[in-house]
Scaffold this active site. Structure first.
Site, short mmCIF file in Angstrom:
data_model
loop_
_atom_site.label_atom_id
_atom_site.label_comp_id
_atom_site.label_asym_id
_atom_site.label_seq_id
_atom_site.Cartn_x
_atom_site.Cartn_y
_atom_site.Cartn_z
N SER A 113 9.71 3.35 -2.10
CA SER A 113 8.89 3.98 -3.16
C SER A 113 9.51 4.50 -4.27
O SER A 113 10.30 3.94 -4.97
CB SER A 113 8.08 4.87 -2.19
OG SER A 113 6.99 5.57 -2.94
N ASP A 278 4.52 4.66 -9.42
CA ASP A 278 5.72 4.86 -9.06
C ASP A 278 6.57 3.56 -8.42
O ASP A 278 5.95 2.38 -8.75
CB ASP A 278 5.96 5.66 -7.58
CG ASP A 278 5.15 5.13 -6.50
OD1 ASP A 278 4.35 4.25 -6.52
OD2 ASP A 278 5.46 5.35 -5.32
N ASP A 282 1.93 2.85 -5.50
CA ASP A 282 1.05 3.64 -4.93
C ASP A 282 0.37 4.92 -5.56
O ASP A 282 -0.22 5.51 -5.02
CB ASP A 282 0.96 3.34 -3.45
CG ASP A 282 2.56 3.86 -2.92
OD1 ASP A 282 3.25 4.57 -3.85
OD2 ASP A 282 2.55 4.07 -1.58
N ARG A 283 1.49 5.37 -6.24
CA ARG A 283 1.40 6.54 -6.89
C ARG A 283 0.96 6.59 -8.27
O ARG A 283 0.92 5.51 -9.03
CB ARG A 283 2.41 7.70 -6.93
CG ARG A 283 2.95 7.69 -5.55
CD ARG A 283 4.22 8.76 -5.48
NE ARG A 283 4.89 8.96 -4.17
CZ ARG A 283 5.41 10.18 -3.80
NH1 ARG A 283 5.71 10.95 -4.66
NH2 ARG A 283 5.99 10.08 -2.46
N LYS A 377 -2.49 4.06 -0.62
CA LYS A 377 -2.97 4.89 -1.80
C LYS A 377 -2.69 3.78 -3.06
O LYS A 377 -1.93 2.77 -2.94
CB LYS A 377 -2.15 6.10 -1.97
CG LYS A 377 -0.41 6.02 -1.86
CD LYS A 377 -0.20 7.65 -1.96
CE LYS A 377 1.44 7.23 -2.03
NZ LYS A 377 2.18 7.42 -0.65
C1 VG1 Z 1 6.15 12.01 0.47
C2 VG1 Z 1 5.00 12.66 -0.02
C3 VG1 Z 1 3.83 12.28 0.88
C4 VG1 Z 1 3.64 10.70 0.57
C5 VG1 Z 1 5.01 10.18 0.91
C6 VG1 Z 1 5.00 8.61 1.00
O1 VG1 Z 1 6.70 12.24 1.85
O2 VG1 Z 1 4.97 14.04 0.15
O3 VG1 Z 1 2.43 12.92 0.39
O4 VG1 Z 1 2.80 10.00 1.47
O5 VG1 Z 1 6.05 10.75 0.31
O6 VG1 Z 1 4.81 8.06 -0.26
P1 VG1 Z 1 7.49 13.48 2.29
O7 VG1 Z 1 7.47 13.41 3.65
O8 VG1 Z 1 9.12 13.21 1.46
O9 VG1 Z 1 7.11 14.92 1.90
V1 VG1 Z 1 5.44 6.98 -1.10
O10 VG1 Z 1 4.79 6.60 -2.54
O11 VG1 Z 1 7.02 7.70 -1.25
O12 VG1 Z 1 5.42 5.75 -0.08
CO CO Z 2 5.14 4.99 -3.20
#
Ligand code: VG1
Ligand code: CO
Length: 543
Positions: A113, A278, A282-283, A377
């Site tokens: 991600s 991102d 998905d962001r 997302k």
């Molecule tokens: C982070 C975000 C969380 C999101 C996750 C995966 O996790 O805070 O809201 O669902 O990333 O998103 P963490 O545990 O680091 O707070 V992605 O776009 O990195 O798959």
């Molecule tokens: Co992502």
């Protein structure tokens, strides 16, 4: 072609985090490391013989090597067909949709991600099930457990797979089908939004937009949809070429990592609308002139106006937000008289609610928003929603946001990240905080603490319980502080502190969230042992 069993020994560290297993590329490059984890997935995924799997990634370094290994294991485990995005590319939402449309048994999503890429960067793998959604907590635990006892994996000698030429080819027992990564996704978007209306807006020449793909997976999707299908002028999409190291940056659409886009939108000659996505698409980050829309506000505004959009014209069944996400959406749900669910961080907790029709829209504070069209997302979906909303209402982003604040009040939101290099120390600091919860109400912090707890979630569909999902502290003025440890990093520990302050009435609501939540940030820090234990008096990141 021969299928054989390869003897291996288990790796103890294959426990997935918030969204899949993420490790340094060099860790994944160790002999057997990836194959072991893939075999653990395949062992737990049910009977895959004769079934299809979707596979693709965000194009980061090691994507192709990983896909080749995945194809060899898929063949060795009796999978009939592997459906792969051309060039090995599939954004996370596109992969999620493809799994459903092709009735695949699941998908292997090769992505870390927003984490940095390149030989010294990160790599990751997520397994999504037949619904298109991320593996549940239960399945994830099973996969981890299986990985800890892994002694063999199955591969077939299928030779080098061609991931670039569209069409089907047979590799021993496995058919590999190379598909256009964008086509299926674009069709879904066309069904949800009014492309004529958006096209008319973008073609006027008066309304200008910029989309920054941050050299990650969304580039080809944004070019096809925004420029080719909707007629936005060429050059609307910037940094649209996916690169293995994302051009050296963090492919994270937030005001810090996408600072140049924020600067562009604050300078003379700014566009009317801008957005970024991102690494795996998905962001989303949404910007108006001189304004970054807070993700909690974005979710609330989309929900409040949803019936203006064709795909949501019948209204919303319900909404959901992750626990740390601002409660702006709660106010909208109240007014619409629909349920609002509060789930732990991580998109997988929305899956059951979406699958069973309890919710239509959901989102997280980390720049993630989506709807029941997918089980992930979806960055570009949010951008198209905002575009369609502007086309439908004739109002720009700034007017929509300010109007929302005037109507509902403003839930001012800011996240302070404290990076602690020693992971054990980070866990200790968090544990000390959890232990202090019962006594927090007696602490003197300038504002009265009216409640504190450790968030626990019971899934209303399968009754599974997820404990220890973060610490919540409520203050007498309605402010809220939330703490949790990040589960996506590959080194050290990051304590995330989420700050939310409610503003209603006639005061000036336009100041920056960082300044409005500054004092709350000090209170939040002082409720922890960050200063004494780690010498951290100020956050290492403010988002
Ligand atoms: C982070 C975000 C969380 C999101 C996750 C995966 O996790 O805070 O809201 O669902 O990333 O998103 P963490 O545990 O680091 O707070 V992605 O776009 O990195 O798959
Ligand atoms: Co992502």
């Amino acid at each position: 072609m021969a299928t054989h069993s390869v003897a291996t020994t288990p790796f103890p560290d294959q426990q997935p985090g918030t969204a899949g297993l993420r490790r340094k590329v060099t860790v994944f490059q160790q002999e057997h490391y990836l194959a072991n984890f893939l075999q653990a997935i395949l062992d737990c995924a049910g009977d895959l013989r004769g079934r299809s799997l979707v596979a693709g990634g965000d194009g980061r370094y090691f994507n192709r090597e990983a896909l080749q290994i995945a194809a060899e294991l898929a063949a060795g485990n009796g999978v009939d067909r592997l459906i792969v995005g051309q060039g090995g590319l599939l954004s996370t939402p596109a992969a999620s949709l493809l799994i459903g449309h092709r009735e695949a048994a699941g998908g292997l999503l090769l992505t870390a991600s927003h984490n940095p890429g390149g030989p010294d960067g990160d790599f990751g793998i997520k397994f999504n099930t037949a619904s298109g959604g991320q593996a549940s907590e239960r399945l994830t635990a099973e996969i981890f457990d299986t990985s800890r006892h892994m002694e063999r994996y199955f591969v077939a000698d299928i030779g080098q797979v061609d991931f670039d030429t569209p069409g089907e080819r047979r590799y021993g027992p496995l058919t590999v089908e190379i598909v256009d990564p964008v086509a299926d996704y674009a069709t879904v978007m066309q069904g949800l939004f009014d492309f004529d209306r958006i096209g008319a807006l973008l073609r006027t020449g008066e309304f200008r937009m910029r989309f920054d793909a941050l050299h990650a997976a969304t580039g080809p999707y944004a070019r096809t949809i925004l420029e080719d299908m909707l007629g936005a002028p060429e050059g609307t999409v910037v940094n649209g070429e996916p690169l293995e190291d994302f051009g050296g940056g963090h492919p994270d659409p937030n005001p810090v990592d996408a600072a140049s886009l924020v600067a562009f939108m604050s300078a003379d000659g700014a566009a009317d609308f801008a957005a970024a996505s991102d690494g795996d698409g998905d962001r989303n980050m949404i910007l108006g002139r001189g304004l970054v829309v807070s993700p909690g506000d974005s979710l609330a505004i989309l929900a409040a106006h949803a019936t203006r959009i064709p795909g949501y014209a019948d209204g919303l069944a319900g909404v959901a937000r992750s626990m740390p996400t601002s409660r702006a959406i709660d106010r909208v749900a109240e007014r619409l008289d629909i349920p609002c669910f509060e789930t732990p961080t991580g998109w997988r907790f929305f899956s059951n609610l979406l699958e069973h029709g309890h919710i239509t829209l959901c989102g997280e504070e980390s720049f993630g928003t989506s709807s029941n069209h997918a089980r992930e997302k979806d960055g570009l979906w949010a951008v198209l929603f905002w575009l369609d909303l502007q086309a439908a209402t004739g109002r720009d982003v700034v007017s929509l946001v300010r109007g929302h604040w005037a109507d509902y009040g403003r839930n001012v939101f800011c996240r302070h990240d404290y990076f602690i290099p020693d992971a054990q120390q980070g866990r200790d600091i968090f544990e000390a905080l959890e232990k202090s919860v019962p006594s927090l109400a007696r602490k003197s912090v300038g504002l009265g603490v009216t409640g504190a707890d450790i968030f626990s979630y019971r899934d209303p569909i399968d009754d599974s319980v997820s404990d220890h999902q973060g610490v919540r502290v409520m203050l007498e003025d309605g402010s809220r502080i939330v703490y949790r440890l990040s589960g996506t990093g590959t080194a050290g520990a990051t304590l995330r502190i989420y700050l939310e302050r409610i503003m209603t009435g006639s005061g000036d609501m336009t100041a920056s969230a960082a300044s409005l939540t500054g004092p709350l940030g000090h209170i939040a820090r002082d409720l922890t042992t960050l200063v004494e234990s780690a010498g951290l008096a100020a956050p290492t990141g403010v988002i």
